[in-house]
Enzyme design. Structure first.
Site, mmCIF file in Angstrom:
data_model
loop_
_atom_site.group_PDB
_atom_site.id
_atom_site.type_symbol
_atom_site.label_atom_id
_atom_site.label_comp_id
_atom_site.label_asym_id
_atom_site.label_seq_id
_atom_site.Cartn_x
_atom_site.Cartn_y
_atom_site.Cartn_z
ATOM 1 N N TYR A 1 -3.181 5.199 8.930
ATOM 2 C CA TYR A 1 -2.503 3.729 8.597
ATOM 3 C C TYR A 1 -1.078 3.752 9.706
ATOM 4 C CZ TYR A 1 -1.405 -0.275 5.579
ATOM 5 O OH TYR A 1 -1.126 -1.400 5.061
ATOM 6 N N TYR B 1 0.871 -1.261 0.073
ATOM 7 C CA TYR B 1 -0.191 -0.068 0.062
ATOM 8 C C TYR B 1 0.948 1.315 0.125
ATOM 9 C CZ TYR B 1 -3.522 3.136 1.469
ATOM 10 O OH TYR B 1 -4.370 4.387 1.371
HETATM 11 P P1 NAD Z 1 -8.644 -9.314 3.737
HETATM 12 O O1 NAD Z 1 -9.296 -9.185 5.232
HETATM 13 O O2 NAD Z 1 -9.202 -10.009 2.497
HETATM 14 O O3 NAD Z 1 -7.074 -10.232 3.898
HETATM 15 C C1 NAD Z 1 -6.415 -10.105 4.813
HETATM 16 C C2 NAD Z 1 -6.104 -11.586 5.269
HETATM 17 O O4 NAD Z 1 -5.167 -11.703 6.136
HETATM 18 C C3 NAD Z 1 -7.262 -12.043 6.068
HETATM 19 O O5 NAD Z 1 -7.872 -13.255 5.530
HETATM 20 C C4 NAD Z 1 -6.947 -12.459 7.341
HETATM 21 O O6 NAD Z 1 -7.194 -13.559 8.153
HETATM 22 C C5 NAD Z 1 -5.319 -12.854 7.292
HETATM 23 N N1 NAD Z 1 -4.341 -12.948 8.273
HETATM 24 C C6 NAD Z 1 -4.379 -11.900 9.107
HETATM 25 N N2 NAD Z 1 -3.095 -12.194 9.889
HETATM 26 C C7 NAD Z 1 -2.801 -13.500 9.505
HETATM 27 C C8 NAD Z 1 -1.657 -14.235 9.771
HETATM 28 N N3 NAD Z 1 -0.887 -14.035 10.763
HETATM 29 N N4 NAD Z 1 -1.532 -15.276 9.176
HETATM 30 C C9 NAD Z 1 -2.354 -15.754 8.098
HETATM 31 N N5 NAD Z 1 -3.196 -14.871 7.771
HETATM 32 C C10 NAD Z 1 -3.464 -13.744 8.451
HETATM 33 O O7 NAD Z 1 -8.019 -7.883 3.328
HETATM 34 P P2 NAD Z 1 -7.188 -7.261 2.101
HETATM 35 O O8 NAD Z 1 -7.359 -5.951 2.112
HETATM 36 O O9 NAD Z 1 -7.465 -7.827 0.833
HETATM 37 O O10 NAD Z 1 -5.733 -7.609 2.379
HETATM 38 C C11 NAD Z 1 -4.702 -8.509 1.526
HETATM 39 C C12 NAD Z 1 -3.487 -7.734 1.387
HETATM 40 O O11 NAD Z 1 -3.852 -6.627 0.643
HETATM 41 C C13 NAD Z 1 -2.827 -7.321 2.736
HETATM 42 O O12 NAD Z 1 -1.535 -7.243 2.595
HETATM 43 C C14 NAD Z 1 -3.185 -5.601 2.759
HETATM 44 O O13 NAD Z 1 -2.483 -4.934 3.543
HETATM 45 C C15 NAD Z 1 -2.861 -5.211 1.257
HETATM 46 N N6 NAD Z 1 -3.748 -4.199 0.853
HETATM 47 C C16 NAD Z 1 -4.984 -3.862 1.182
HETATM 48 C C17 NAD Z 1 -5.480 -2.640 0.886
HETATM 49 C C18 NAD Z 1 -6.845 -2.076 0.761
HETATM 50 O O14 NAD Z 1 -7.274 -0.965 1.008
HETATM 51 N N7 NAD Z 1 -7.732 -3.243 1.296
HETATM 52 C C19 NAD Z 1 -4.761 -1.626 -0.024
HETATM 53 C C20 NAD Z 1 -3.642 -1.785 -0.518
HETATM 54 C C21 NAD Z 1 -2.863 -3.547 -0.145
#
Ligand code: NAD
Length: 307
Positions: A189, A179
């Site tokens: 954040y 991000y």
């Molecule tokens: P999401 O909730 O779909 O996915 C996050 C997942 O991480 C969840 O399924 C959760 O159970 C899992 N998780 C948390 N701790 C964990 C651990 N210790 N071991 C294994 N799994 C674990 O949310 P998302 O937003 O799709 O996130 C996915 C990735 O995208 C992350 O790296 C997030 O930082 C990144 N991201 C998200 C955004 C946004 O705005 N949603 C923007 C940029 C990047």
């Protein structure tokens, strides 16, 4: 016709527990390109995920026919490299005790038991993050919270490349999700999550070099725009607007802000990110490694807000 073809490939997508985030959309896109998909799910979220699947709540048709099916669903906690690292109270807790070794090494052992000792993967996606103090300013973040964020969200990726690298067939592809808070100040954040994303991006370059030389694998990262996933929606409440309307959450604010100020004035979709993952994982991405690719409708290019 030039197309993304992952027929005969197997992917492991870590960080899938519902259909609202990037991980699920990535699994779907990889399956649509022909790959078989295993997922790694955080044990505290696994029970509800399996219930949703059983009840058909996550039934998803694939473009081109068929439905999304996961070859395996592994209990997976990326905070632990080996079973010995899992504290006794966690191992014995309700959500962990039936799952045995949920560590990254445990995942390697499950892959070997299911598919044999030889490398069996082609694509590994790290789509997970956790920052216990994400709602706190960096100035108010504890050492424990900071290291927790970096451990769960960045070192976990290093450990996955280390441990799963030998399980990936030559020419494989590792991907993670970052991000823009890694490189620009995004108030809200917090808790060291911005530092974790900076580490994830820097590690992408070093791991690309090392895994490229060791195994011929590629390592890339996608810097995604905001999406109202479960994890992002939990980041925190934004400030109330002057108009007295219900305060928006952090991610709702970021979606509106990016929509208003990006070169393409629209919100990103999980599908935008998933299609990029499928491309990068495919032979069409063979020349790309060590890169951080923005999938954010161009928001990162702007130097001045226009709305
Ligand atoms: P999401 O909730 O779909 O996915 C996050 C997942 O991480 C969840 O399924 C959760 O159970 C899992 N998780 C948390 N701790 C964990 C651990 N210790 N071991 C294994 N799994 C674990 O949310 P998302 O937003 O799709 O996130 C996915 C990735 O995208 C992350 O790296 C997030 O930082 C990144 N991201 C998200 C955004 C946004 O705005 N949603 C923007 C940029 C990047």
């Amino acid at each position: 016709m030039l197309s993304i073809d992952l027929t005969g490939k197997r992917a492991l997508v870590a960080g899938v527990a519902d259909d609202g985030g990037f991980g699920f959309a990535i699994a779907k896109a990889l399956a649509e390109a022909g790959a078989t998909v295993c997922v790694g799910t955080w044990p505290p979220a696994l029970g509800i995920f399996q219930t949703l699947l059983r009840r058909g709540k996550l039934d998803t048709a694939l473009a081109g026919g068929g439905a999304l099916e996961f070859e395996k669903i592994y209990p997976f906690d990326a905070e632990y490299d080996t079973f010995d690292d899992v504290p006794a109270d966690v191992r014995e807790s309700k959500r962990y005790k039936e799952h045995g070794d949920v560590s990254i090494d445990g995942c390697v052992a499950r892959l070997k038991s299911d598919f044999g000792e030889a490398p069996c993967l082609d694509v590994v996606v790290h789509s997970l993050a956790n920052g216990p103090e994400v709602g706190r300013d960096l100035l108010a973040t504890s050492r424990r919270g900071y290291l927790g964020a970096v451990g769960a969200s960045a070192y976990s990726h290093v450990s996955m490349v280390q441990r799963l690298g030998p399980m990936v067939r030559p020419g494989g592809s590792f991907l993670s999700l970052s991000y823009m808070a890694s490189e620009r100040v995004i108030p809200g954040y917090g808790g060291g999550m911005s530092s974790a994303k900076a580490a994830l991006e820097s590690d992408t370059r070093v791991l690309a070099f090392e895994a490229g030389r060791a195994w011929g694998h590629r390592v890339n990262c996608i810097s995604a725009g905001p999406l109202a996933s479960r994890a992002a929606s939990a980041i925190g409440k934004g400030e109330a607007g002057d108009d007295g309307k219900k305060p928006q959450s952090f991610v709702e604010q970021m979606i509106d802000y990016c929509k208003a100020n990006s070169p393409l004035p629209e919100a990103i979709t999980a599908r935008d990110v998933a299609a990029t993952v499928a491309f990068l994982a495919s032979p069409l991405g063979a020349g790309i490694t060590g890169s951080v690719i923005y999938v954010d409708k161009g928001f990162h290019t702007m130097g001045k807000a226009i709305a």
